[in-house]
Design a protein around this motif. Structure first.
Motif, PDB file in Angstrom:
ATOM      1  N   PHE A  94      76.664  88.971  90.076  1.00 40.14           N
ATOM      2  CA  PHE A  94      75.724  89.805  89.699  1.00 40.14           C
ATOM      3  C   PHE A  94      74.567  88.387  88.941  1.00 40.14           C
ATOM      4  CE2 PHE A  94      79.035  93.027  89.516  1.00 40.14           C
ATOM      5  CZ  PHE A  94      78.332  94.257  89.596  1.00 40.14           C
ATOM      6  N   GLY A  95      74.542  88.105  89.108  1.00 40.60           N
ATOM      7  CA  GLY A  95      73.630  86.570  88.840  1.00 40.60           C
ATOM      8  C   GLY A  95      73.828  85.813  87.719  1.00 40.60           C
ATOM      9  N   PHE A  96      74.887  85.999  87.275  1.00 42.13           N
ATOM     10  CA  PHE A  96      75.242  85.400  86.203  1.00 42.13           C
ATOM     11  C   PHE A  96      75.276  83.907  85.814  1.00 42.13           C
ATOM     12  CE2 PHE A  96      77.420  89.436  85.358  1.00 42.13           C
ATOM     13  CZ  PHE A  96      77.024  89.308  84.042  1.00 42.13           C
ATOM     14  N   SER A  97      75.087  82.896  85.559  1.00 42.51           N
ATOM     15  CA  SER A  97      74.362  81.367  84.965  1.00 42.51           C
ATOM     16  C   SER A  97      76.091  81.244  84.747  1.00 42.51           C
ATOM     17  CB  SER A  97      73.147  81.454  84.132  1.00 42.51           C
ATOM     18  OG  SER A  97      74.170  81.263  82.686  1.00 42.51           O
ATOM     19  N   PRO A  98      76.288  79.560  85.079  1.00 48.07           N
ATOM     20  CA  PRO A  98      77.165  79.162  84.779  1.00 48.07           C
ATOM     21  C   PRO A  98      78.150  79.408  84.016  1.00 48.07           C
ATOM     22  CG  PRO A  98      75.828  77.474  86.023  1.00 48.07           C
ATOM     23  CD  PRO A  98      75.399  78.855  86.055  1.00 48.07           C
ATOM     24  N   LEU A  99      76.938  79.283  82.519  1.00 43.95           N
ATOM     25  CA  LEU A  99      77.016  79.017  81.553  1.00 43.95           C
ATOM     26  C   LEU A  99      78.144  80.959  80.750  1.00 43.95           C
ATOM     27  CD1 LEU A  99      74.756  77.389  79.245  1.00 43.95           C
ATOM     28  CD2 LEU A  99      76.680  76.687  79.249  1.00 43.95           C
ATOM     29  N   ALA A 100      77.028  81.280  81.520  1.00 43.91           N
ATOM     30  CA  ALA A 100      77.406  83.406  81.208  1.00 43.91           C
ATOM     31  C   ALA A 100      78.907  83.371  81.978  1.00 43.91           C
ATOM     32  CB  ALA A 100      76.587  83.689  81.481  1.00 43.91           C
ATOM     33  N   THR A 101      79.243  82.881  83.424  1.00 44.32           N
ATOM     34  CA  THR A 101      80.255  82.700  84.094  1.00 44.32           C
ATOM     35  C   THR A 101      81.477  82.196  82.892  1.00 44.32           C
ATOM     36  OG1 THR A 101      79.135  82.520  85.702  1.00 44.32           O
ATOM     37  CG2 THR A 101      81.940  81.976  85.365  1.00 44.32           C
ATOM     38  N   LEU A 102      81.593  80.732  82.472  1.00 41.49           N
ATOM     39  CA  LEU A 102      82.625  80.311  81.608  1.00 41.49           C
ATOM     40  C   LEU A 102      82.563  81.687  80.457  1.00 41.49           C
ATOM     41  CD1 LEU A 102      81.569  76.817  81.507  1.00 41.49           C
ATOM     42  CD2 LEU A 102      83.177  77.158  82.188  1.00 41.49           C
ATOM     43  N   ALA A 103      81.386  81.923  79.980  1.00 43.12           N
ATOM     44  CA  ALA A 103      81.449  82.714  78.667  1.00 43.12           C
ATOM     45  C   ALA A 103      82.592  84.132  78.635  1.00 43.12           C
ATOM     46  CB  ALA A 103      80.720  83.195  77.228  1.00 43.12           C
ATOM     47  N   LEU A 104      82.107  84.747  79.944  1.00 41.70           N
ATOM     48  CA  LEU A 104      82.627  85.640  80.974  1.00 41.70           C
ATOM     49  C   LEU A 104      83.977  85.506  80.334  1.00 41.70           C
ATOM     50  CD1 LEU A 104      80.316  87.800  82.458  1.00 41.70           C
ATOM     51  CD2 LEU A 104      81.833  88.934  80.833  1.00 41.70           C
ATOM     52  N   VAL A 105      84.759  84.617  81.385  1.00 40.00           N
ATOM     53  CA  VAL A 105      86.034  84.157  82.567  1.00 40.00           C
ATOM     54  C   VAL A 105      87.114  83.957  80.389  1.00 40.00           C
ATOM     55  CG1 VAL A 105      87.589  82.624  83.363  1.00 40.00           C
ATOM     56  CG2 VAL A 105      85.441  83.428  83.895  1.00 40.00           C
ATOM     57  N   GLY A 106      86.423  82.762  79.526  1.00 44.03           N
ATOM     58  CA  GLY A 106      87.130  82.303  78.640  1.00 44.03           C
ATOM     59  C   GLY A 106      87.214  83.422  77.337  1.00 44.03           C
ATOM     60  N   THR A 107      86.125  84.285  77.620  1.00 48.66           N
ATOM     61  CA  THR A 107      86.914  84.809  76.600  1.00 48.66           C
ATOM     62  C   THR A 107      87.429  85.835  77.006  1.00 48.66           C
ATOM     63  OG1 THR A 107      83.956  84.688  75.560  1.00 48.66           O
ATOM     64  CG2 THR A 107      85.126  86.976  75.033  1.00 48.66           C
ATOM     65  N   ALA A 108      87.044  86.787  78.189  1.00 45.96           N
ATOM     66  CA  ALA A 108      88.432  87.610  78.974  1.00 45.96           C
ATOM     67  C   ALA A 108      89.624  87.463  78.410  1.00 45.96           C
ATOM     68  CB  ALA A 108      87.839  88.359  80.225  1.00 45.96           C
ATOM     69  N   GLY A 109      89.735  86.075  78.353  1.00 46.45           N
ATOM     70  CA  GLY A 109      91.252  86.128  78.462  1.00 46.45           C
ATOM     71  C   GLY A 109      91.542  85.645  77.260  1.00 46.45           C
ATOM     72  N   ALA A 110      90.783  84.967  76.149  1.00 47.68           N
ATOM     73  CA  ALA A 110      91.296  85.242  74.324  1.00 47.68           C
ATOM     74  C   ALA A 110      91.326  85.889  73.966  1.00 47.68           C
ATOM     75  CB  ALA A 110      89.982  84.234  73.818  1.00 47.68           C
ATOM     76  N   LEU A 111      90.441  87.240  74.714  1.00 46.59           N
ATOM     77  CA  LEU A 111      90.854  88.813  73.886  1.00 46.59           C
ATOM     78  C   LEU A 111      92.136  89.391  74.207  1.00 46.59           C
ATOM     79  CD1 LEU A 111      87.765  90.829  75.443  1.00 46.59           C
ATOM     80  CD2 LEU A 111      88.477  90.803  73.126  1.00 46.59           C
ATOM     81  N   GLY A 112      93.181  89.670  73.520  1.00 45.44           N
ATOM     82  CA  GLY A 112      93.471  90.319  73.815  1.00 45.44           C
ATOM     83  C   GLY A 112      95.243  89.441  73.346  1.00 45.44           C
ATOM     84  N   ASP A 113      94.384  87.805  72.704  1.00 45.41           N
ATOM     85  CA  ASP A 113      95.691  87.140  72.060  1.00 45.41           C
ATOM     86  C   ASP A 113      95.986  87.050  70.551  1.00 45.41           C
ATOM     87  OD1 ASP A 113      96.621  84.573  72.544  1.00 45.41           O
ATOM     88  OD2 ASP A 113      95.453  82.989  72.209  1.00 45.41           O
ATOM     89  N   ALA A 114      94.698  87.975  70.582  1.00 44.70           N
ATOM     90  CA  ALA A 114      95.179  87.809  69.092  1.00 44.70           C
ATOM     91  C   ALA A 114      95.441  89.470  68.552  1.00 44.70           C
ATOM     92  CB  ALA A 114      93.352  88.162  68.137  1.00 44.70           C
TER      93      ALA A 114
END
Length: 446
Positions: A376-396
């Protein structure tokens, strides 16, 4: 219905009905596995195979619990709690008590942040430090749901943004390593320095959730019964620490941190800290076994829940339902990058809710999310943010997460704090919703 979605709904439903979290995880794993087409033997085999990963975490928590109990035997935590209560007792005017509430919130944030960085005991500090303060909280009529949100924030925000202690493991080893592994054949290469920048915007969502919780949702007084608290491993003694003993405590804390950072092992760090504290003369050498056993007992429930969560995760992986969930959600995306980011975050929320650990979720979803984000053309920083946030979601907001189990272990010492209604639901509302919004924003602007 996807097997993961069904299993998580079953788990959450049972937890809301006040069924044991361990029992809920086992039943949910069985339901999800059978729904995915696995036989009972296959479900049991996958569950048993998954238990191994949780055993490592449980052992780490046991050693950290022993380290925390040994720290409490030095008298530091009891001394701080006693002096705080005595100081508050002389200041009962409403205006002064209001200021004390904010001092308490600030202290919990600082201590929680330190527990994942400079004093690597993680959530083991909570059952030691928080129960002695329950009398103060009752005096202030402080809503413990707000305290649960404060503690969860303090032990989550640091590993999301700061590459020190547990943050080194999450940002450098797991997030950066998993993204690089998944993107190696696609030409994607990220560096450890990029991960904190990528997670900064999602972390602002956590800050917003904290402010909403303490300033609006739970700011009203809430009455609790005043009753004695059985505080683990705390002795009411007038103990004075010599300069040598203070130096040994400092060496133990620094040594545990250095070993953990150098080896990546919480077990070795906790064992070194415990060994150094046992040599400071505050408790007899023959009492070591008793102190270590108390530490293991302190973290036993959390350890068993984490082991059961690993078994649940093993069944979900073996069922093949995770790729199906992502592929099924892809039909809703079309050609819209913004919608793709939102769907990826929501799918990550479901996966982490079941597994209970962002550390364990990221390696699972990175292999699927990285190629999808790049398409979908996401940048490396955006990809990191997506993966990191998707992982952190639900932890709380997961019933099986240490981010919710830890606060409950301390706040329920007098039996007046419900794990699901007072820890899980408040943290789910105040952190997962902002994380989805701010994670989506990060994917669009980075």
């Amino acid at each position: 219905m996807n097997a993961i979605v069904l299993a998580i709904l079953v788990m959450v439903g049972l937890c809301l009905a006040r069924v044991s979290v361990v029992f809920s995880l086992v039943v949910a794993a069985l339901v999800g596995g059978l729904w995915a087409g696995m036989s009972v033997e296959q479900v049991i085999g996958a569950f048993n195979e998954g238990l191994g990963g949780g055993a490592t975490v449980a052992l780490a928590y046991a050693t950290l619990g022993a380290f925390a109990v040994a720290l409490s035997r030095t008298g530091i935590t009891g001394l701080v709690a006693d002096k705080t209560l005595a100081w508050v007792g002389a200041r009962r005017e409403p205006g002064q008590l209001g200021g004390i509430k904010w001092l308490l919130f600030g202290a919990l944030v600082i201590v929680g942040a330190a527990s994942g960085t400079v004093v690597p005991v993680h959530i083991a500090f909570i059952p030691i430090l928080v129960p002695p303060l329950l009398g103060l909280m009752s005096m202030l009529q402080l809503d413990r749901r707000a305290v649960a949100c404060v503690i969860t924030f303090s032990i989550t925000i640091m590993y999301m943004t700061t590459p020190v202690g547990f943050g080194t493991i999450f940002l450098n080893d797991i997030l950066t390593g998993s993204v690089n592994q998944a993107g190696s054949e696609l030409g994607l290469q990220v560096t450890p320095e990029m991960a904190p920048r990528a997670m900064l915007i999602p972390a602002l969502g956590m800050v917003l959730g904290l402010l909403v919780a303490v300033l609006f949702s739970y700011r009203r007084p809430r009455a609790y019964r005043h009753q004695p608290v059985a505080v683990a491993a705390r002795e009411k003694t007038e103990l004075r620490l010599s300069k040598r003993q203070l130096a040994m405590i400092l060496v133990a804390v620094v040594g545990a941190l250095v070993v953990q950072l150098a080896t990546g092992s919480m077990v070795l760090g906790g064992l070194l800290g415990f060994a150094l504290l046992s040599m400071n003369g505050l408790f007899k050498w023959k009492e070591q076994d008793d102190v270590f056993t108390q530490g293991m007992r302190l973290m036993a429930l959390i350890g068993f829940i984490m082991i059961a969560a690993s078994g649940f995760a093993g069944v979900m992986k073996a069922s093949g339902a995770i790729p199906e969930l992502v592929a099924g959600s892809g039909a809703l995306i079309g050609n819209s990058p913004s919608l793709a980011a939102l769907v990826m975050l929501l799918v990550g929320l479901f996966i982490t809710m079941g597994i209970g650990s962002s550390f364990s979720t990221i390696p699972i979803i990175a292999a699927i999310y990285v190629p999808l984000a790049l398409s979908f053309g996401f940048s490396p920083l955006a990809t990191l943010a997506l993966v990191g946030t998707a992982g952190a979601l639900g932890d709380a907001g997961s019933p099986a997460s240490d981010s919710t189990l830890g606060p409950t272990a301390g706040l329920n010492a007098d039996g007046q704090h419900d794990h699901i209604r007072d820890s899980v639901i408040p943290t789910f509302i105040h952190y997962n919703i902002p994380l989805v919004i701010f994670g989506w924003v990060a994917s669009q602007v980075l």
